[in-house]
Scaffold this motif. Structure first.
Motif, PDB file in Angstrom:
ATOM      1  N   ASN A 120     -12.897 110.847  41.301  1.00  0.00           N
ATOM      2  CA  ASN A 120     -11.661 111.047  42.046  1.00  0.00           C
ATOM      3  C   ASN A 120     -11.865 111.943  43.260  1.00  0.00           C
ATOM      4  O   ASN A 120     -11.020 112.757  43.604  1.00  0.00           O
ATOM      5  CB  ASN A 120     -10.541 111.571  41.130  1.00  0.00           C
ATOM      6  CG  ASN A 120     -10.789 113.014  40.738  1.00  0.00           C
ATOM      7  OD1 ASN A 120     -11.877 113.548  40.950  1.00  0.00           O
ATOM      8  ND2 ASN A 120      -9.780 113.657  40.194  1.00  0.00           N
ATOM      9  N   GLN A 122     -14.614 114.018  43.852  1.00  0.00           N
ATOM     10  CA  GLN A 122     -15.513 115.176  43.728  1.00  0.00           C
ATOM     11  C   GLN A 122     -16.892 114.873  44.310  1.00  0.00           C
ATOM     12  O   GLN A 122     -17.228 113.719  44.544  1.00  0.00           O
ATOM     13  CB  GLN A 122     -15.654 115.596  42.246  1.00  0.00           C
ATOM     14  CG  GLN A 122     -16.549 114.719  41.368  1.00  0.00           C
ATOM     15  CD  GLN A 122     -15.856 113.552  40.717  1.00  0.00           C
ATOM     16  OE1 GLN A 122     -14.875 113.028  41.228  1.00  0.00           O
ATOM     17  NE2 GLN A 122     -16.373 113.109  39.591  1.00  0.00           N
ATOM     18  N   ILE A 136      -7.282 113.263  36.405  1.00  0.00           N
ATOM     19  CA  ILE A 136      -6.289 112.672  37.305  1.00  0.00           C
ATOM     20  C   ILE A 136      -6.985 111.603  38.124  1.00  0.00           C
ATOM     21  O   ILE A 136      -7.942 111.889  38.843  1.00  0.00           O
ATOM     22  CB  ILE A 136      -5.701 113.734  38.254  1.00  0.00           C
ATOM     23  CG1 ILE A 136      -5.009 114.829  37.447  1.00  0.00           C
ATOM     24  CG2 ILE A 136      -4.729 113.087  39.247  1.00  0.00           C
ATOM     25  CD1 ILE A 136      -4.527 115.986  38.285  1.00  0.00           C
ATOM     26  N   LYS A 297     -12.029 112.696  51.236  1.00  0.00           N
ATOM     27  CA  LYS A 297     -12.937 113.334  50.272  1.00  0.00           C
ATOM     28  C   LYS A 297     -14.065 112.394  49.859  1.00  0.00           C
ATOM     29  O   LYS A 297     -15.218 112.808  49.741  1.00  0.00           O
ATOM     30  CB  LYS A 297     -12.157 113.788  49.037  1.00  0.00           C
ATOM     31  CG  LYS A 297     -11.403 115.093  49.281  1.00  0.00           C
ATOM     32  CD  LYS A 297     -10.400 115.382  48.196  1.00  0.00           C
ATOM     33  CE  LYS A 297     -11.019 116.111  47.035  1.00  0.00           C
ATOM     34  NZ  LYS A 297      -9.983 116.462  46.026  1.00  0.00           N
TER      35      LYS A 297
ATOM     36  N   ALA B 413     -14.537 117.957  37.928  1.00  0.00           N
ATOM     37  CA  ALA B 413     -13.704 117.056  38.707  1.00  0.00           C
ATOM     38  C   ALA B 413     -12.664 117.892  39.453  1.00  0.00           C
ATOM     39  O   ALA B 413     -11.957 118.693  38.849  1.00  0.00           O
ATOM     40  CB  ALA B 413     -13.022 116.060  37.783  1.00  0.00           C
ATOM     41  N   ASN B 414     -12.648 117.716  40.751  1.00  0.00           N
ATOM     42  CA  ASN B 414     -11.821 118.592  41.569  1.00  0.00           C
ATOM     43  C   ASN B 414     -10.372 118.118  41.574  1.00  0.00           C
ATOM     44  O   ASN B 414     -10.033 117.133  42.221  1.00  0.00           O
ATOM     45  CB  ASN B 414     -12.394 118.623  42.988  1.00  0.00           C
ATOM     46  CG  ASN B 414     -11.631 119.570  43.879  1.00  0.00           C
ATOM     47  OD1 ASN B 414     -10.676 120.203  43.435  1.00  0.00           O
ATOM     48  ND2 ASN B 414     -12.039 119.659  45.118  1.00  0.00           N
ATOM     49  N   ASN B 415      -9.576 118.826  40.859  1.00  0.00           N
ATOM     50  CA  ASN B 415      -8.162 118.461  40.832  1.00  0.00           C
ATOM     51  C   ASN B 415      -7.309 119.523  41.518  1.00  0.00           C
ATOM     52  O   ASN B 415      -6.146 119.708  41.229  1.00  0.00           O
ATOM     53  CB  ASN B 415      -7.678 118.244  39.405  1.00  0.00           C
ATOM     54  CG  ASN B 415      -8.344 117.016  38.799  1.00  0.00           C
ATOM     55  OD1 ASN B 415      -8.667 116.066  39.508  1.00  0.00           O
ATOM     56  ND2 ASN B 415      -8.583 117.063  37.512  1.00  0.00           N
TER      57      ASN B 415
END
Lengths: 346, 443
Positions: A120, A122, A136, A297, B413-415
């Motif tokens: 997602n 990263q 998410i 990103k 994981a970048n949330n």
């Protein structure tokens, strides 16, 4: 082998599915090939039957699965639909297919997932299948793909062997996503812009290699320790993100491309603004922006995977190198563009 | 250190700093015959002093690098260098009769055991002929080395001499050059003989000295050592194209350059200004070939445990990648001879060659730099088909660095979405303006 294998390619009328069908039929001893898709998109006399049907319709799916030894499920809705449609097709549809395989005694199910089920935005370098699913997801497509993959893998056993393949960045002549996106962007004049400094690596996968992986998965699934597993599939050639657009734009005749660089920080900011706008306007109007924070990103972080598992377990190795895949893709879009221009001139 | 070096680096502050630091720092163990704890020969012997005199004479940059080595290895490496330099002088000498030259190359590994042997017949122009004229001095010192070192040096000399003898030729009207390499495999074999073997020999010396682990000489690692040497040699072959051509030697493989030269022409066409496009395309294809060796070089360096050995190996490698960056797609390869990277940059790289982390950082920067130049060059030279190949080779270097980056934490994981959300809401006003069609819709 006593009996000839009999394949059903669900979504066999689509970009990837069609290549699976063709590669199967080109093999030295081709199996029977059936297709189930919403609409018949091509004619091929070697295809046993092209069944038009909806994967959310259990009757249609059961009829199509009956008597098959392998089901390859590549069908999904990708973008531009309301949330419930994603769940209905991508998740419920997959459930219907699993149930039908069980009911009809199909021993093998290969599911086309996506590398994005664990991604997602990263920074991801040499990611392996041990990485967890996203908490998410970037969008509903990925969320439903992840949910369906879990369903497929947990259904492994009791007479049904399943595998989930996770290709990253599928492209090829006439794909509807990666290269088409780049082609459309170029047409809109966006061949001038790039975000970030092109220092991060990104995985792409040529469609034939993804198709080949599906066939290998079906052929190897009954060896010990293969079923019930997920595999990343890539071209095993991560490149700096903008080099691929640069190559395609150049082949299409654009020069001095990507000369305006938008710094990553500004890109992220603009992306956030767009996201906010979309959220605010959501009750009034549905927007599908192309410039989102997530996209920024993805572009400015590394995103590449370690495919040792697919190599070791499935014997996968990309047959078509990245450059050759890009060359073929460029030839397609060049011809498409010439045709479009000719049509315009008339 | 010349003032011109300082001037050349005037616009590169980090290089200026490096130069000044280099000038002010005394050599840690300066090259002198009288080394404190030398393991092999008695101190202050005149032959030993003469050897280091030759070392300084024949290679200033290399003598500095050797100076950094541990005492145990310094003398064997010095003599290894002098023996190979002498062999190279024979190979280079165009005045020697071909049969005599071949015989001498093949027999050189025996000569180094013959006390008093020297060679007086080098051509006038051979800059290192003095070394051969006084080669008895080198032999004297060689024979004082521990037998384990002698064995390595003699073995490599034998293999290299035999390899060189395969490539020398007498110019004829049909083949007017002293050396011409037909195919890419021959190019690989040639660079193996003249440089890969140096890497292999050094590796054997490192292991023999026990400063490095015996596993360093495993077959897989020996292949890495070979590629270390090949990389250095290939970079030199690319950079020295014009000089070599003028001296009647062409190391660029014919199966590559023949694709680029105009119909009916030979390789010298590449040096002509009107053929610059094909010349650059040819150069870049060979740059890709060299770049592909870089991951192996990095792998080799990462195996080294001894800091002095590491530095000894890393300095020339760093110079080579910087040189490749400088000459990639650079027309000066075909216009001027003797161009080198700035002295200030060289010193900066030497100072950065102390540990693997710093070396990896430099390599990543050079890979990105070459990739940037590559991207800028797209579409500017129709003859150049190497774009994607250069891109992939550069990506492979960065990928190697990533895979060996022990400092990298696995990012969760970048949330972290909520904070940006606040920022975004604050910018909605600007957003509305921008959204009126002013946003570039990339992708």
């Amino acid at each position: 082998m006593a009996k000839q294998e009999s394949y059903l390619i669900i979504g066999g009328g689509g970009f990837l599915g069609k290549r699976i069908v063709e590669l199967l039929l080109e093999s030295p001893s081709p199996p029977e090939v059936y297709i189930l898709d919403l609409r018949k998109t091509f004619d091929n006399p070697r295809v046993k039957e092209f069944i038009e049907g909806d994967i959310t319709d259990p009757v249609a799916v059961n009829n199509a699965c009956k008597g098959r030894t392998v089901v390859i499920h590549t069908a999904a809705v990708i973008e531009g639909f309301p949330t419930p449609v994603y769940w209905k097709v991508n998740y419920e549809g997959t459930k219907t297919i699993i149930d039908a395989c069980r009911k009809q005694g199909v021993p093998t199910l290969i599911y086309t997932s996506s590398a994005s089920v664990t991604y997602n935005g990263q920074d991801l370098r040499n990611g392996t299948e041990k990485d967890p699913y996203c908490e998410i997801h970037m969008d509903t497509y990925n969320e439903t793909k992840a949910a369906a993959e879990q369903l497929v893998l947990s259904s492994n056993g009791g007479g049904l062997a399943t595998i989930s393949l996770r290709p990253a960045g599928i492209f090829g002549p006439g794909d509807n996503n990666a290269s088409k996106g780049l082609y459309d962007a170029a047409k809109k004049g966006n061949w001038k812009f790039m975000i970030g400094d092109n220092s991060t690596l990104f995985d792409w996968t040529y469609v034939d290699n993804v198709a080949q992986a599906h066939i290998l998965a079906a052929q190897n699934i009954h060896r010990p320790g293969v079923s019930g597993e997920a595999f990343y599939i890539t071209n095993d050639t991560p490149t700096f993100f903008w080099d691929v657009p640069k190559y395609l734009y150049n082949e299409l005749g654009y020069r001095n491309t990507l000369h305006t660089r938008i710094p990553r920080s500004l890109g992220l900011l603009l992306g956030s603004v767009v996201d906010a706008l979309v959220a605010i306007l959501k009750p009034i109007r549905k927007i599908n922006p192309t410039f989102t924070k997530f996209r920024v990103k993805v572009i400015t972080n590394n995103r590449y995977l370690n495919i040792a598992k697919a190599k070791d377990v499935l014997g996968y190795s990309p047959m078509i190198p990245l450059e050759e895949g890009l060359r073929r893709t460029a030839v397609h879009w060049k011809a498409f563009d010439d045709a479009a221009k000719a049509a315009e001139a008339n | 250190m010349s003032a011109s070096a300082l001037l050349a680096s005037a616009t590169h502050p980090t290089e200026l700093y490096a130069l000044v630091r280099y000038i002010l720092t005394p050599t840690p163990s300066s090259i002198s015959p009288a080394s404190k704890k030398s393991s092999v020969s008695p101190s202050r012997s005149p032959t030993r002093a003469r050897c280091y005199h030759f070392l300084n004479l024949t290679s200033r940059s290399f003598s500095r690098v050797i100076a950094e080595l541990d005492d145990e290895l310094r003398h064997p490496v010095c003599l290894f260098y002098l023996v190979l330099r002498a062999l190279d002088t024979v190979e280079d000498d165009m005045t020697l009769d071909i049969a005599r030259k071949a015989a001498l190359l093949k027999d050189f590994h025996n000569k180094i055991y013959q006390k008093g042997w020297k060679f007086m017949d080098s051509g006038e122009n051979e800059k290192d002929r003095l070394l051969l004229q006084e080669f008895d001095v080198v032999i004297e010192e060689f024979l004082t080395l521990d037998e384990k070192y002698q064995k390595v040096i003699a073995d490599i000399t034998k293999r290299m001499g035999a390899g060189m003898a395969l490539y020398i030729a007498t110019p004829t009207p049909e083949k007017p050059r002293y050396i011409e390499i037909e195919t890419t495999p021959a190019y690989n074999t040639y660079t193996h003989y003249v440089a890969g073997l140096v890497g292999i020999g050094l590796t054997d010396l490192f292991a023999a000295s026990r400063l490095e682990q015996p596993q360093l000489t495993s077959p897989a690692n020996i292949e890495l050592a070979n590629e270390m040497g090949q990389f250095l040699q290939k970079v030199n072959i690319l950079k020295d194209f014009l000089e070599d051509l003028q001296e009647g030697r062409v190391f660029w493989p014919k199966d590559v350059w023949s694709k680029y030269v105009p119909e009916g022409r030979s390789v010298d066409a590449l040096a002509e200004e009107q053929h610059q496009d094909v010349a650059l395309a040819c150069l870049n294809e060979l740059v890709v070939d060299a770049l592909k060796l870089v991951p192996s070089c990095l792998s080799y360096m990462s195996l080294l445990k001894n800091p002095t050995v590491f530095q000894f190996c890393a300095i020339p490698q760093m110079m080579a990648i910087a040189t490749l960056d400088h000459f990639y797609n650079n027309p000066s390869v075909f216009r001027t001879t003797g161009t080198k990277i700035r002295r200030g940059l060289a010193v900066k790289l030497m100072l950065a060659s102390t540990d693997m982390r710093s070396v990896k950082k430099q390599y990543e920067q050079y890979a990105l730099s070459i990739n940037r130049k590559n991207a800028d060059a797209v579409g500017k030279n129709d003859k150049d088909k190497s774009f994607m190949k250069v891109a992939v080779a550069c990506a492979d270097i960065v990928k190697w660095v990533h895979a060996h980056d022990e400092t990298q934490l696995v990012p969760a994981a970048n949330n972290g979405w909520k904070f940006d959300w606040v920022v975004a809401v604050g910018l909605v006003v600007i957003a509305c303006a921008l959204a009126m069609g002013m946003l570039p819709t990339v992708l």
